[in-house]
Motif scaffolding. Sequence first.
Motif, mmCIF file in Angstrom:
data_model
loop_
_atom_site.group_PDB
_atom_site.id
_atom_site.type_symbol
_atom_site.label_atom_id
_atom_site.label_comp_id
_atom_site.label_asym_id
_atom_site.label_seq_id
_atom_site.Cartn_x
_atom_site.Cartn_y
_atom_site.Cartn_z
ATOM 1 N N ALA B 13 0.047 48.119 12.954
ATOM 2 C CA ALA B 13 0.986 48.420 11.862
ATOM 3 C C ALA B 13 0.663 49.761 11.214
ATOM 4 O O ALA B 13 1.239 50.101 10.165
ATOM 5 C CB ALA B 13 0.936 47.295 10.823
ATOM 6 N N ASN B 14 -0.232 50.515 11.845
ATOM 7 C CA ASN B 14 -0.614 51.827 11.329
ATOM 8 C C ASN B 14 -1.178 51.786 9.917
ATOM 9 O O ASN B 14 -0.938 52.688 9.115
ATOM 10 C CB ASN B 14 0.591 52.781 11.361
ATOM 11 N N GLN B 15 -1.894 50.741 9.615
ATOM 12 C CA GLN B 15 -2.521 50.638 8.292
ATOM 13 C C GLN B 15 -4.027 50.892 8.424
ATOM 14 O O GLN B 15 -4.606 50.706 9.489
ATOM 15 C CB GLN B 15 -2.307 49.218 7.722
ATOM 16 N N ASP B 16 -4.578 51.320 7.336
ATOM 17 C CA ASP B 16 -6.029 51.530 7.292
ATOM 18 C C ASP B 16 -6.761 50.212 7.507
ATOM 19 O O ASP B 16 -6.393 49.186 6.931
ATOM 20 C CB ASP B 16 -6.420 52.054 5.901
ATOM 21 N N ILE B 17 -7.780 50.276 8.333
ATOM 22 C CA ILE B 17 -8.601 49.077 8.499
ATOM 23 C C ILE B 17 -9.735 49.177 7.483
ATOM 24 O O ILE B 17 -10.824 49.676 7.780
ATOM 25 C CB ILE B 17 -9.136 48.982 9.942
ATOM 26 N N ASN B 18 -9.431 48.766 6.255
ATOM 27 C CA ASN B 18 -10.483 48.792 5.227
ATOM 28 C C ASN B 18 -10.678 47.381 4.665
ATOM 29 O O ASN B 18 -9.932 46.456 4.992
ATOM 30 C CB ASN B 18 -10.138 49.803 4.130
ATOM 31 N N GLU B 19 -11.709 47.246 3.854
ATOM 32 C CA GLU B 19 -12.064 45.930 3.321
ATOM 33 C C GLU B 19 -10.887 45.199 2.696
ATOM 34 O O GLU B 19 -10.623 44.040 2.997
ATOM 35 C CB GLU B 19 -13.138 46.104 2.249
ATOM 36 N N GLU B 20 -10.215 45.918 1.856
ATOM 37 C CA GLU B 20 -9.125 45.318 1.095
ATOM 38 C C GLU B 20 -8.038 44.786 2.035
ATOM 39 O O GLU B 20 -7.590 43.648 1.906
ATOM 40 C CB GLU B 20 -8.550 46.382 0.161
ATOM 41 N N ASN B 21 -7.650 45.645 2.961
ATOM 42 C CA ASN B 21 -6.561 45.261 3.876
ATOM 43 C C ASN B 21 -6.955 44.088 4.775
ATOM 44 O O ASN B 21 -6.170 43.145 4.957
ATOM 45 C CB ASN B 21 -6.145 46.455 4.735
ATOM 46 N N VAL B 22 -8.142 44.163 5.330
ATOM 47 C CA VAL B 22 -8.567 43.074 6.223
ATOM 48 C C VAL B 22 -8.599 41.762 5.437
ATOM 49 O O VAL B 22 -8.116 40.728 5.895
ATOM 50 C CB VAL B 22 -9.955 43.371 6.835
ATOM 51 N N LYS B 23 -9.114 41.851 4.262
ATOM 52 C CA LYS B 23 -9.212 40.656 3.414
ATOM 53 C C LYS B 23 -7.821 40.076 3.134
ATOM 54 O O LYS B 23 -7.590 38.869 3.244
ATOM 55 C CB LYS B 23 -9.898 41.047 2.096
ATOM 56 N N LYS B 24 -6.903 40.961 2.795
ATOM 57 C CA LYS B 24 -5.531 40.558 2.480
ATOM 58 C C LYS B 24 -4.910 39.822 3.682
ATOM 59 O O LYS B 24 -4.308 38.767 3.527
ATOM 60 C CB LYS B 24 -4.716 41.810 2.152
ATOM 61 N N VAL B 25 -5.084 40.382 4.837
ATOM 62 C CA VAL B 25 -4.478 39.791 6.039
ATOM 63 C C VAL B 25 -5.106 38.430 6.328
ATOM 64 O O VAL B 25 -4.402 37.437 6.583
ATOM 65 C CB VAL B 25 -4.636 40.716 7.267
ATOM 66 N N LEU B 26 -6.412 38.378 6.257
ATOM 67 C CA LEU B 26 -7.095 37.116 6.542
ATOM 68 C C LEU B 26 -6.663 36.032 5.555
ATOM 69 O O LEU B 26 -6.413 34.887 5.947
ATOM 70 C CB LEU B 26 -8.617 37.315 6.483
ATOM 71 N N GLU B 27 -6.566 36.409 4.318
ATOM 72 C CA GLU B 27 -6.172 35.417 3.321
ATOM 73 C C GLU B 27 -4.729 34.957 3.529
ATOM 74 O O GLU B 27 -4.406 33.773 3.362
ATOM 75 C CB GLU B 27 -6.401 35.960 1.915
ATOM 76 N N ALA B 28 -3.899 35.899 3.904
ATOM 77 C CA ALA B 28 -2.503 35.525 4.183
ATOM 78 C C ALA B 28 -2.444 34.538 5.345
ATOM 79 O O ALA B 28 -1.568 33.684 5.420
ATOM 80 C CB ALA B 28 -1.679 36.768 4.519
ATOM 81 N N ALA B 29 -3.426 34.648 6.221
ATOM 82 C CA ALA B 29 -3.471 33.741 7.385
ATOM 83 C C ALA B 29 -4.232 32.464 7.057
ATOM 84 O O ALA B 29 -4.500 31.656 7.946
ATOM 85 C CB ALA B 29 -4.108 34.437 8.572
ATOM 86 N N GLY B 30 -4.563 32.306 5.763
ATOM 87 C CA GLY B 30 -5.247 31.076 5.353
ATOM 88 C C GLY B 30 -6.658 30.988 5.898
ATOM 89 O O GLY B 30 -7.232 29.917 6.036
ATOM 90 N N SER B 31 -7.222 32.137 6.208
ATOM 91 C CA SER B 31 -8.554 32.151 6.789
ATOM 92 C C SER B 31 -9.551 32.565 5.706
ATOM 93 O O SER B 31 -9.250 33.386 4.845
ATOM 94 C CB SER B 31 -8.565 33.142 7.949
#
Lengths: 292, 65, 65, 65, 65, 65, 65
Positions: B13-31
């Motif tokens: 998705a051409n987004q930065d792979i940083n702490e905040e973003n990874v965390k956001k995605v994981l949480e959205a996935a209920g992980s």
Amino acid sequence: MPHVASWKKEEVESLKELIESHDVVGMANLSDIPAPQLQKMRRSLKDSAVVKMSRKTLMSLALSESKKENIADLEGHMEGQPAMIFTDMNPFKLYKILEASKTDAPAKAGSIAPADIVVPKGDTAFKPGPILGELQKVGIPAKIDKGKIVITNDKTIVAEGETISKEIASMLTRLEIFPMEVGIDLVAAYEDQTVYTSDVLTIDEEKTIADVQKAFTQALNLSVNAVIFNKESVPVLLQNANTKAMNLALNADVLTSKTRDMILAKAYSQMLAVASEVSGKDADAVDDELRE
Amino acid sequence: MEYIYAAMLLHTANQDINEENVKKVLEAAGSEADEARIKALIAALEDVDIEEAIAKTAVAAAAPA
Amino acid sequence: MEYIYAAMLLHTANQDINEENVKKVLEAAGSEADEARIKALIAALEDVDIEEAIAKTAVAAAAPA
Amino acid sequence: MEYIYAAMLLHTANQDINEENVKKVLEAAGSEADEARIKALIAALEDVDIEEAIAKTAVAAAAPA
Amino acid sequence: MEYIYAAMLLHTANQDINEENVKKVLEAAGSEADEARIKALIAALEDVDIEEAIAKTAVAAAAPA
Amino acid sequence: MEYIYAAMLLHTANQDINEENVKKVLEAAGSEADEARIKALIAALEDVDIEEAIAKTAVAAAAPA
Amino acid sequence: MEYIYAAMLLHTANQDINEENVKKVLEAAGSEADEARIKALIAALEDVDIEEAIAKTAVAAAAPA
């Protein structure tokens, strides 16, 4: 007609009759054929061809007196011990049959090698003795091994087209190598105003098969490339279409019943590839199940 | 594997792979998002060319068939 | 591949691969979440045992290598 | 694969691969035309050079299906 | 190749591959439908098992590389 | 393949591949000469470089590898 | 190759490959029909199983593809 013996007249008449009553007249060379073998060949040809030996002058006479156009040209093809063959077979087929009936025969001093003559390496039946020297003398590499004479290397002792010497001929026979082909050599054949010589009469069956395959491949290629539908081209066109459709679906990640599993597996293997790179830098960067 | 998928998702998705973003995605996935692991992942990915790694898979997968 | 990665992420995190979840993940990753593509994804994955699909294909690809 | 075949058909016939056309083709073929899947197909093909995608050996295609 | 895709589309949709259907699909795709070619296609398909022909691709594809 | 062989025969003999000639050859070969198929053949071959099409492997094109 | 094409045409049309037929086909194609070559062809083809030769080509073509 000058004065000739009556038996000669009769023989010319009989040859002329044979010429008139057969579509195909061949001129053969019977040199080097042992009598029993010639008998055997005659018998096997009995139903399809007649082989007639005669004096050159009488055959020439019969040919020149025949009304068949151009048949006199056969005269120029008398070689060795000429004989005439009469048949109704296609001359190409006649040639093929005669070639196929040739058999292997021992070399004779002064014969021309029809192909390279190779003495293969390996054991011989000879016990050690003076024959070792004789082998070496004609250029065959031999030695004694475990009480036997052994030929140490494959050796071409006469190249194709070379004359076979008396010594080599006798040695080949003792080695039970029979490099000569004996049979009826069809030098030329006449049919329907045309004389075909042996070089023309030779049929290369492998080439024929290759040509048939080539023709089919060309026809299939043309059908597929020009998108012409027939029962040979359609399966290939279907395959090509399927390949293209699959490529599109997989490259564009379109999930279909056929691409679904592969795309999922692709995602998984990509993940594994990235994980392996990552764990190579820091094992703690991946979870337990990804550690190797 | 969630962490890797999350990183690949951000990458695609051409987004930065940083702490905040990874965390956001994981949480959205209920992980569950483990901070330490995220940090380690991000540090490790700094030296990894994701495109190249993915491309290698393609080659490897194509070769055998 | 975003949609696929999102599905794999949810699968790995033991979450349902449904419209809402896929959308949530994609949006968290800053990816445009196209409703039609999400629906198509879910429809395509409905009867699929992802583990099995991966195992089957992966084995086939790995075996001859 | 109907959707893909429909797309290939339109592509080969030099027609636009859009919703209307895909739907028309699918319906002419007596196939159910699911709007979401059509939309997803078109979205998926939007960024793809079809000629190239057709010609490029797909990774998974090599894997014995 | 339009004719081939049309046939594959009908096949996948479990429809008869007959003149009328092929023509309908081709026309829906904005493609010229030549009667003679349709006839030739249908005649050729009479002896061809489409599934089998397609399956051979997979095998052929799997064998070489 | 009769039609194709007839076309190839005419091509090799440097004759025009037109309706009349194809028909003549087919009939000489005791083959039924269907006018429509002859027309389709000629149309299909119109823009084709026969030499090239004969030589270009058709089957290998199926191989993705 | 004319002679072979003529023979293949006759074979495909289920006609005898004999002198008369080959000659007729060649002449219909405007090709010079050399009697000797026709005879040679027929003698050569007598021992060739055309179907088998073709089948072998097909296999050879399918295998490496």
